[in-house]
Write an enzyme that holds these catalytic residues in place. Structure first.
Site, mmCIF file in Angstrom:
data_model
loop_
_atom_site.group_PDB
_atom_site.id
_atom_site.type_symbol
_atom_site.label_atom_id
_atom_site.label_comp_id
_atom_site.label_asym_id
_atom_site.label_seq_id
_atom_site.Cartn_x
_atom_site.Cartn_y
_atom_site.Cartn_z
ATOM 1 N N TYR A 1 13.977 77.661 81.515
ATOM 2 C CA TYR A 1 15.603 77.271 80.159
ATOM 3 C C TYR A 1 16.179 78.675 79.709
ATOM 4 O O TYR A 1 15.993 80.177 80.748
ATOM 5 C CB TYR A 1 14.664 77.032 79.075
ATOM 6 C CG TYR A 1 13.657 76.022 78.839
ATOM 7 C CD1 TYR A 1 14.220 75.192 78.673
ATOM 8 C CD2 TYR A 1 12.426 76.483 79.182
ATOM 9 C CE1 TYR A 1 13.591 73.779 78.793
ATOM 10 C CE2 TYR A 1 11.151 75.303 78.267
ATOM 11 C CZ TYR A 1 12.597 74.200 78.824
ATOM 12 O OH TYR A 1 11.390 72.901 78.464
ATOM 13 N N HIS B 1 13.905 61.876 84.643
ATOM 14 C CA HIS B 1 14.316 63.053 84.107
ATOM 15 C C HIS B 1 13.368 62.869 82.595
ATOM 16 O O HIS B 1 14.329 62.544 81.708
ATOM 17 C CB HIS B 1 15.319 64.621 84.311
ATOM 18 C CG HIS B 1 15.297 65.797 83.658
ATOM 19 N ND1 HIS B 1 15.309 66.203 82.743
ATOM 20 C CD2 HIS B 1 14.755 66.550 84.287
ATOM 21 C CE1 HIS B 1 14.291 67.663 82.456
ATOM 22 N NE2 HIS B 1 14.330 67.755 83.776
ATOM 23 N N ASP C 1 15.181 74.586 86.694
ATOM 24 C CA ASP C 1 15.416 75.683 86.864
ATOM 25 C C ASP C 1 14.995 76.375 85.237
ATOM 26 O O ASP C 1 15.259 75.692 84.460
ATOM 27 C CB ASP C 1 16.692 75.996 87.355
ATOM 28 C CG ASP C 1 18.203 76.430 85.821
ATOM 29 O OD1 ASP C 1 17.499 74.900 85.420
ATOM 30 O OD2 ASP C 1 18.986 76.153 85.865
ATOM 31 N N PHE D 1 9.431 73.548 82.470
ATOM 32 C CA PHE D 1 9.415 72.919 81.107
ATOM 33 C C PHE D 1 8.697 73.987 79.514
ATOM 34 O O PHE D 1 8.668 73.647 78.577
ATOM 35 C CB PHE D 1 8.709 71.410 80.298
ATOM 36 C CG PHE D 1 9.365 70.603 81.769
ATOM 37 C CD1 PHE D 1 10.514 70.332 81.017
ATOM 38 C CD2 PHE D 1 8.750 70.179 83.069
ATOM 39 C CE1 PHE D 1 11.049 69.332 81.960
ATOM 40 C CE2 PHE D 1 9.716 69.709 84.021
ATOM 41 C CZ PHE D 1 11.050 68.912 83.381
#
Length: 223
Positions: A66, A187, A64, A77
């Site tokens: 930031y 991740h 989701d 990202f």
């Protein structure tokens, strides 16, 4: 109605009339009025505004947005210039440096150039409450992003899917077209990057796949 100003408009025109989306939209209207929600409402769909369906070469699926002030702007990202790159993005840059020799470290964290190169930077959930990670999970976004992935899966022209971490890997069940390449790893978060993200070489593997299919490689630099 959302306007992407590209081929997503036709592909997704029925999506915004579905019951789940009507309910999601109403919840978002209420929350944007009463709370701090990220990203800005005009940036929610930037992933698809910046990268048309036909232009997609690679899909990077995040979790989701930031949840810190000024960070999220609709690309997984990515943070706007002037905002310090978060730890996950720093680790992505480290892997790019070690994999393909491009050093983005110490510059900025805005990945708009990748989007223009054909990288669809799609989060599984497209909004979040300020300072509350994953606070919009289960609101309905998962339906939307799954339908986007199903549309991508149907495309005949090959593309690469990079699935990092559990949330992204959960989308693999919707990628069934053998023309596409699926790359999976941990991740890039500092909590898990050493468990298989570092050394995954996804960026060179993606470019090798694109080359083999007669497509132009992605330039993983950001400036």
């Amino acid at each position: 109605m959302v306007n992407f100003n590209n081929d997503w408009d036709e592909l997704l025109k029925g999506e915004f009339e579905k019951d789940y989306y009507v309910q999601l939209r109403q919840k978002l209207i209420n929350e944007y009025r009463t709370q701090r929600i990220y990203p800005n409402m005009y940036d929610i769909y930037n992933a698809m505004k910046y990268t048309s369906y036909d232009a997609v070469k690679c899909v990077i699926i995040g979790q989701d947005p930031y949840h810190g002030a000024g960070q999220a702007h609709g690309l997984s990202f990515s943070v706007r210039k002037g905002i310090a790159p978060p730890p996950s993005l720093v680790n992505i840059f480290k892997e790019i440096r070690d994999d393909v020799g491009i050093d983005n470290l110490g510059k900025h964290g805005e990945l708009t150039k990748w989007a223009q190169e054909g990288v669809l930077l799609l989060n599984s959930v497209l909004t979040v409450r300020a300072d509350q990670a994953r606070s919009h999970r289960g609101l309905g976004w998962e339906n939307f992003t799954t339908d986007v992935i199903k549309l991508l899966n149907e495309r005949e022209k090959p593309m690469v899917f990079m699935l990092w971490g559990g949330d992204a890997k959960a989308k693999q069940q919707f990628i069934t077209n053998p023309k596409h390449l699926i790359l999976k790893a941990a991740h890039p978060s500092p909590l898990s990057a050493y468990n298989g993200f570092f050394g995954c070489r996804h960026f060179s593997k993606a470019n090798a796949f694109l080359r083999a299919n007669g497509m132009e490689e992605i330039d993983w630099s950001i400036d």
